[in-house]
Design a protein around this motif. Structure first.
Motif, mmCIF file in Angstrom:
data_model
loop_
_atom_site.group_PDB
_atom_site.id
_atom_site.type_symbol
_atom_site.label_atom_id
_atom_site.label_comp_id
_atom_site.label_asym_id
_atom_site.label_seq_id
_atom_site.Cartn_x
_atom_site.Cartn_y
_atom_site.Cartn_z
ATOM 1 N N UNK A 1 0.837 -1.204 0.000
ATOM 2 C CA UNK A 1 0.000 0.000 0.000
ATOM 3 C C UNK A 1 0.877 1.261 0.000
ATOM 4 N N UNK A 2 1.935 1.201 0.809
ATOM 5 C CA UNK A 2 2.848 2.342 0.913
ATOM 6 C C UNK A 2 3.506 2.620 -0.445
ATOM 7 N N UNK A 3 3.940 1.539 -1.108
ATOM 8 C CA UNK A 3 4.563 1.703 -2.428
ATOM 9 C C UNK A 3 3.591 2.352 -3.404
ATOM 10 N N UNK A 4 2.319 1.906 -3.324
ATOM 11 C CA UNK A 4 1.292 2.441 -4.223
ATOM 12 C C UNK A 4 1.119 3.954 -3.986
ATOM 13 N N UNK A 5 1.035 4.348 -2.717
ATOM 14 C CA UNK A 5 0.872 5.765 -2.388
ATOM 15 C C UNK A 5 2.105 6.569 -2.796
ATOM 16 N N UNK A 6 3.284 5.982 -2.572
ATOM 17 C CA UNK A 6 4.518 6.696 -2.939
ATOM 18 C C UNK A 6 4.567 6.953 -4.439
ATOM 19 N N UNK A 7 4.109 5.934 -5.203
ATOM 20 C CA UNK A 7 4.080 6.098 -6.659
ATOM 21 C C UNK A 7 3.104 7.197 -7.061
ATOM 22 N N UNK A 8 1.946 7.239 -6.384
ATOM 23 C CA UNK A 8 0.934 8.255 -6.685
ATOM 24 C C UNK A 8 1.470 9.650 -6.368
ATOM 25 N N UNK A 9 2.230 9.763 -5.257
ATOM 26 C CA UNK A 9 2.825 11.056 -4.895
ATOM 27 C C UNK A 9 3.828 11.489 -5.966
ATOM 28 N N UNK A 10 4.661 10.528 -6.378
ATOM 29 C CA UNK A 10 5.659 10.847 -7.413
ATOM 30 C C UNK A 10 4.977 11.345 -8.683
ATOM 31 N N UNK A 11 3.888 10.639 -9.060
ATOM 32 C CA UNK A 11 3.161 10.988 -10.288
ATOM 33 C C UNK A 11 2.558 12.389 -10.164
ATOM 34 N N UNK A 12 1.959 12.671 -9.005
ATOM 35 C CA UNK A 12 1.333 13.982 -8.795
ATOM 36 C C UNK A 12 2.384 15.096 -8.792
ATOM 37 N N UNK A 13 3.546 14.813 -8.176
ATOM 38 C CA UNK A 13 4.612 15.822 -8.132
ATOM 39 C C UNK A 13 5.136 16.118 -9.537
ATOM 40 N N UNK B 1 -3.854 19.138 -7.092
ATOM 41 C CA UNK B 1 -2.712 18.213 -7.032
ATOM 42 C C UNK B 1 -1.965 18.342 -5.705
ATOM 43 N N UNK B 2 -1.779 19.575 -5.259
ATOM 44 C CA UNK B 2 -1.069 19.792 -3.990
ATOM 45 C C UNK B 2 -1.828 19.168 -2.818
ATOM 46 N N UNK B 3 -3.155 19.303 -2.882
ATOM 47 C CA UNK B 3 -3.988 18.710 -1.833
ATOM 48 C C UNK B 3 -3.840 17.183 -1.848
ATOM 49 N N UNK B 4 -3.836 16.644 -3.061
ATOM 50 C CA UNK B 4 -3.689 15.186 -3.228
ATOM 51 C C UNK B 4 -2.351 14.716 -2.649
ATOM 52 N N UNK B 5 -1.290 15.474 -2.960
ATOM 53 C CA UNK B 5 0.054 15.115 -2.469
ATOM 54 C C UNK B 5 0.071 15.133 -0.932
ATOM 55 N N UNK B 6 -0.550 16.180 -0.366
ATOM 56 C CA UNK B 6 -0.576 16.327 1.089
ATOM 57 C C UNK B 6 -1.291 15.132 1.742
ATOM 58 N N UNK B 7 -2.465 14.798 1.194
ATOM 59 C CA UNK B 7 -3.250 13.682 1.743
ATOM 60 C C UNK B 7 -2.468 12.376 1.656
ATOM 61 N N UNK B 8 -1.868 12.160 0.497
ATOM 62 C CA UNK B 8 -1.127 10.906 0.303
ATOM 63 C C UNK B 8 0.075 10.819 1.241
ATOM 64 N N UNK B 9 0.751 11.953 1.430
ATOM 65 C CA UNK B 9 1.922 11.942 2.308
ATOM 66 C C UNK B 9 1.523 11.660 3.760
ATOM 67 N N UNK B 10 0.357 12.159 4.148
ATOM 68 C CA UNK B 10 -0.146 11.859 5.498
ATOM 69 C C UNK B 10 -0.411 10.362 5.652
ATOM 70 N N UNK B 11 -1.046 9.800 4.612
ATOM 71 C CA UNK B 11 -1.334 8.347 4.645
ATOM 72 C C UNK B 11 -0.044 7.535 4.708
ATOM 73 N N UNK B 12 0.967 7.980 3.964
ATOM 74 C CA UNK B 12 2.259 7.267 3.962
ATOM 75 C C UNK B 12 2.866 7.290 5.369
ATOM 76 N N UNK B 13 2.785 8.469 6.021
ATOM 77 C CA UNK B 13 3.344 8.595 7.369
ATOM 78 C C UNK B 13 2.623 7.645 8.329
#
Lengths: 158, 119
Positions: free
Chosen positions: B28-40, B75-87
């Motif tokens: 799950x973490x890998x999936x979120x990290x990939x989504x963050x990379x894509x959004x960035x 996109x920034x909101x998405x990145x923020x949410x995903x980074x919280x989930x990763x943490x």
């Protein structure tokens, strides 16, 4: 490990077998990734060709494939305005040459990633071969120490 | 599993369950990290386009035209949410890892005390 041992440790053989299975799974994942990257690269390359062809086609009609081997005649109204999906569900309008440039950059990235994955796959395969060799040696030693029993004697009936 | 007490067998089962949980969290973490990379990356690409460039946002099967600033804030909101989930996943991962190692040590000690020397 198994080489140079007098007594073959069954647990060590089991452990090696488990490592081998684990590596096999990893190798499958890497092979899948490699195949996906290759497909992506081919698709992106085909798109760059199509973009150049559309630009050069001018007013002429093109065949637009709609799946199932079916096409319709279509005319590209603005061949210099290309909509590019840049990821994260965002699509941006770019000029034809910018879109080609974007795709070429992606191809370069995919090639670099493909190279890394291929190297990792190679390393795993080398390790798998080494483990398989050790396992084979171990099993052979175990067989030499405990030769298989001859066929069981059938019980005599009264 | 011959010669292993039911308690240790139970502990081994728990260990395997923990391992599966850690794998799920990792995936799950890998999936979120990939989504963050894509959004960035999408954000970087967007920063390069002109203000009047036409930008669309894919919503289901429809692509809706949006303003650049709206897409960027989305996109920034998405990145923020995903980074919280990763943490949060990382916290779970650390906690599970600790428990896993503890249980592993217990099992090892239990087995070492019981396993007879190799014949």
């Amino acid at each position: 490990m198994v080489n140079n041992v007098d007594n073959v440790d069954q647990r060590e053989l089991q452990s090696l077998q488990a490592y081998l299975n684990e590596y096999r799974q990893q190798a499958e994942v890497f092979a899948q990734q490699l195949s996906m990257l290759e497909e992506g690269r081919i698709e992106a390359f085909a798109a760059t060709e199509a973009l150049s062809a559309i630009l050069n086609a001018g007013d002429s009609t093109v065949l637009l494939q709609i799946g199932g081997g079916v096409s319709v005649r279509a005319r590209v109204e603005e061949p210099d305005k290309i909509l590019v999906n840049i990821g994260a569900d965002v699509i941006v309008e770019r000029s034809n040459s910018d879109a080609v440039e974007y795709l070429k950059d992606r191809i370069t990235e995919m090639e670099a990633s493909g190279k890394k994955v291929a190297e990792a796959l190679d390393r795993i395969r080398t390790q798998m071969n080494e483990i398989a060799r050790r396992l084979e040696t171990g099993y052979r030693q175990a067989q030499q120490m405990n030769p298989p029993f001859s066929a069981e004697q059938p019980e005599e009936e009264d | 599993m011959n010669g292993i007490s039911p308690k240790v067998q139970n502990q081994i089962a728990m260990l395997q369950q923990m391992q599966q949980q850690m794998q799920t969290i990792g995936a799950q973490k890998t999936q979120y990290e990939m989504a963050v990379r894509e959004a960035k990356r999408a954000t970087e690409e967007l920063n390069d386009v002109t203000e009047d460039a036409q930008i669309f946002f894919s919503v289901g099967t429809v692509m809706m035209q949006k303003k650049k600033e709206d897409v960027l804030s989305n996109l920034n909101e998405k990145i923020e949410t995903l980074e919280l989930r990763i943490k949060s996943l990382e916290k779970q991962e650390t906690m599970l890892q600790g428990k896993f190692e503890q249980l592993q040590t217990q099992i090892k000690q239990a087995l070492e005390g019981k396993v007879p020397s190799a014949v």
